[in-house]
Design a protein around this motif. Structure first.
Motif, PDB file in Angstrom:
ATOM      1  N   GLU A  13     -21.047  40.746  48.288  1.00 13.38           N
ATOM      2  CA  GLU A  13     -21.297  41.989  49.029  1.00 13.38           C
ATOM      3  C   GLU A  13     -20.006  42.825  49.111  1.00 13.38           C
ATOM      4  O   GLU A  13     -20.028  44.036  48.917  1.00 13.38           O
ATOM      5  CB  GLU A  13     -21.810  41.637  50.428  1.00 13.38           C
ATOM      6  CG  GLU A  13     -22.326  42.791  51.198  1.00 13.38           C
ATOM      7  CD  GLU A  13     -23.696  43.252  50.722  1.00 13.38           C
ATOM      8  OE1 GLU A  13     -24.139  44.293  51.225  1.00 13.38           O
ATOM      9  OE2 GLU A  13     -24.318  42.600  49.867  1.00 13.38           O
ATOM     10  N   ILE A  14     -18.898  42.168  49.404  1.00  8.00           N
ATOM     11  CA  ILE A  14     -17.604  42.866  49.473  1.00  8.00           C
ATOM     12  C   ILE A  14     -17.264  43.474  48.111  1.00  8.00           C
ATOM     13  O   ILE A  14     -16.873  44.645  48.025  1.00  8.00           O
ATOM     14  CB  ILE A  14     -16.484  41.913  49.929  1.00  8.00           C
ATOM     15  CG1 ILE A  14     -16.718  41.476  51.373  1.00  8.00           C
ATOM     16  CG2 ILE A  14     -15.114  42.572  49.783  1.00  8.00           C
ATOM     17  CD1 ILE A  14     -15.842  40.313  51.810  1.00  8.00           C
ATOM     18  N   LEU A  15     -17.416  42.688  47.050  1.00  8.16           N
ATOM     19  CA  LEU A  15     -17.129  43.208  45.707  1.00  8.16           C
ATOM     20  C   LEU A  15     -18.046  44.384  45.380  1.00  8.16           C
ATOM     21  O   LEU A  15     -17.616  45.362  44.760  1.00  8.16           O
ATOM     22  CB  LEU A  15     -17.278  42.105  44.664  1.00  8.16           C
ATOM     23  CG  LEU A  15     -16.211  41.011  44.685  1.00  8.16           C
ATOM     24  CD1 LEU A  15     -16.557  39.915  43.679  1.00  8.16           C
ATOM     25  CD2 LEU A  15     -14.838  41.584  44.401  1.00  8.16           C
ATOM     26  N   GLY A  16     -19.306  44.290  45.797  1.00 12.92           N
ATOM     27  CA  GLY A  16     -20.239  45.392  45.557  1.00 12.92           C
ATOM     28  C   GLY A  16     -19.805  46.671  46.247  1.00 12.92           C
ATOM     29  O   GLY A  16     -19.881  47.762  45.671  1.00 12.92           O
ATOM     30  N   VAL A  17     -19.325  46.550  47.468  1.00  9.03           N
ATOM     31  CA  VAL A  17     -18.862  47.734  48.205  1.00  9.03           C
ATOM     32  C   VAL A  17     -17.613  48.330  47.541  1.00  9.03           C
ATOM     33  O   VAL A  17     -17.473  49.552  47.450  1.00  9.03           O
ATOM     34  CB  VAL A  17     -18.608  47.381  49.688  1.00  9.03           C
ATOM     35  CG1 VAL A  17     -17.936  48.513  50.420  1.00  9.03           C
ATOM     36  CG2 VAL A  17     -19.917  47.015  50.358  1.00  9.03           C
ATOM     37  N   VAL A  24     -17.877  56.075  43.360  1.00  8.16           N
ATOM     38  CA  VAL A  24     -17.817  57.365  44.052  1.00  8.16           C
ATOM     39  C   VAL A  24     -16.559  58.129  43.635  1.00  8.16           C
ATOM     40  O   VAL A  24     -16.599  59.345  43.435  1.00  8.16           O
ATOM     41  CB  VAL A  24     -17.858  57.158  45.587  1.00  8.16           C
ATOM     42  CG1 VAL A  24     -17.510  58.421  46.331  1.00  8.16           C
ATOM     43  CG2 VAL A  24     -19.225  56.646  46.003  1.00  8.16           C
ATOM     44  N   LEU A  25     -15.459  57.420  43.485  1.00  9.61           N
ATOM     45  CA  LEU A  25     -14.199  58.073  43.134  1.00  9.61           C
ATOM     46  C   LEU A  25     -14.123  58.463  41.657  1.00  9.61           C
ATOM     47  O   LEU A  25     -13.539  59.490  41.320  1.00  9.61           O
ATOM     48  CB  LEU A  25     -13.016  57.166  43.488  1.00  9.61           C
ATOM     49  CG  LEU A  25     -12.814  56.887  44.976  1.00  9.61           C
ATOM     50  CD1 LEU A  25     -11.699  55.867  45.180  1.00  9.61           C
ATOM     51  CD2 LEU A  25     -12.524  58.174  45.739  1.00  9.61           C
ATOM     52  N   SER A  26     -14.717  57.636  40.776  1.00 10.40           N
ATOM     53  CA  SER A  26     -14.552  57.887  39.341  1.00 10.40           C
ATOM     54  C   SER A  26     -15.786  58.504  38.676  1.00 10.40           C
ATOM     55  O   SER A  26     -15.662  59.201  37.678  1.00 10.40           O
ATOM     56  CB  SER A  26     -14.211  56.582  38.622  1.00 10.40           C
ATOM     57  OG  SER A  26     -15.344  55.727  38.581  1.00 10.40           O
ATOM     58  N   GLY A  27     -16.970  58.196  39.178  1.00 11.74           N
ATOM     59  CA  GLY A  27     -18.199  58.690  38.571  1.00 11.74           C
ATOM     60  C   GLY A  27     -18.597  57.971  37.300  1.00 11.74           C
ATOM     61  O   GLY A  27     -19.522  58.396  36.604  1.00 11.74           O
ATOM     62  N   LYS A  28     -17.945  56.840  36.980  1.00 11.36           N
ATOM     63  CA  LYS A  28     -18.275  56.096  35.763  1.00 11.36           C
ATOM     64  C   LYS A  28     -19.621  55.407  35.931  1.00 11.36           C
ATOM     65  O   LYS A  28     -19.807  54.563  36.799  1.00 11.36           O
ATOM     66  CB  LYS A  28     -17.193  55.063  35.461  1.00 11.36           C
ATOM     67  CG  LYS A  28     -15.868  55.678  35.099  1.00 11.36           C
ATOM     68  CD  LYS A  28     -14.845  54.609  34.800  1.00 11.36           C
ATOM     69  CE  LYS A  28     -13.515  55.246  34.480  1.00 11.36           C
ATOM     70  NZ  LYS A  28     -12.477  54.229  34.279  1.00 11.36           N
ATOM     71  N   LEU A  33     -24.258  49.665  36.998  1.00 10.75           N
ATOM     72  CA  LEU A  33     -24.773  48.384  36.505  1.00 10.75           C
ATOM     73  C   LEU A  33     -24.026  47.213  37.137  1.00 10.75           C
ATOM     74  O   LEU A  33     -24.634  46.208  37.514  1.00 10.75           O
ATOM     75  CB  LEU A  33     -24.686  48.322  34.983  1.00 10.75           C
ATOM     76  CG  LEU A  33     -25.555  49.308  34.220  1.00 10.75           C
ATOM     77  CD1 LEU A  33     -25.271  49.224  32.722  1.00 10.75           C
ATOM     78  CD2 LEU A  33     -27.012  49.059  34.517  1.00 10.75           C
ATOM     79  N   VAL A  34     -22.713  47.345  37.241  1.00  8.74           N
ATOM     80  CA  VAL A  34     -21.906  46.299  37.882  1.00  8.74           C
ATOM     81  C   VAL A  34     -22.322  46.149  39.342  1.00  8.74           C
ATOM     82  O   VAL A  34     -22.489  45.032  39.845  1.00  8.74           O
ATOM     83  CB  VAL A  34     -20.393  46.615  37.757  1.00  8.74           C
ATOM     84  CG1 VAL A  34     -19.556  45.597  38.516  1.00  8.74           C
ATOM     85  CG2 VAL A  34     -19.976  46.680  36.297  1.00  8.74           C
ATOM     86  N   LEU A  35     -22.515  47.269  40.006  1.00  4.55           N
ATOM     87  CA  LEU A  35     -22.928  47.270  41.405  1.00  4.55           C
ATOM     88  C   LEU A  35     -24.281  46.567  41.575  1.00  4.55           C
ATOM     89  O   LEU A  35     -24.443  45.713  42.459  1.00  4.55           O
ATOM     90  CB  LEU A  35     -23.014  48.711  41.906  1.00  4.55           C
ATOM     91  CG  LEU A  35     -23.513  48.940  43.319  1.00  4.55           C
ATOM     92  CD1 LEU A  35     -22.558  48.330  44.322  1.00  4.55           C
ATOM     93  CD2 LEU A  35     -23.668  50.426  43.574  1.00  4.55           C
TER      94      LEU A  35
END
Length: 104
Positions: A13-17, A24-28, A33-35
């Protein structure tokens, strides 16, 4: 073993956040998918933990780990504001999660 699953779920959950903030910062777009993968892992391990732990305890601890980790990572890695009140309130979340475990 259920507590180990729950801790793993919390860390996913922490890694997901963290990945969400990076998106949000990069827009990649790949970060979406990683999220999704990290949140699937998080929910998967949470469901494994709930085989032996009550739903209320598992969910409270899982959200406590996620909230604490999110705030700490935000302060450490994303230069979010630090305040004593923020950490006092975060401590209350953690204390309440532990308290729920002791009364169940």
């Amino acid at each position: 073993m259920s507590w180990i699953y729950l801790i793993i779920a919390g860390f996913m959950e922490i890694l997901g956040v963290i990945v969400m903030k990076k998106f949000v910062l990069s827009g990649k777009k790949i970060l979406i998918l990683v999220l999704m993968f990290l949140f699937m892992l998080s929910f998967g391990f949470l469901s494994l933990a709930m085989r032996e732990l009550s739903m209320g305890i598992a969910y409270a601890v899982w959200t406590g780990i996620g909230a604490a980790g999110g705030v700490i990572c935000g302060v450490l890695f994303f230069k979010e504001s630090k305040s004593i009140l923020k950490f006092i309130l975060l401590s209350l979340i953690i204390i309440c999660s532990i308290g729920l475990k002791f009364i169940s």
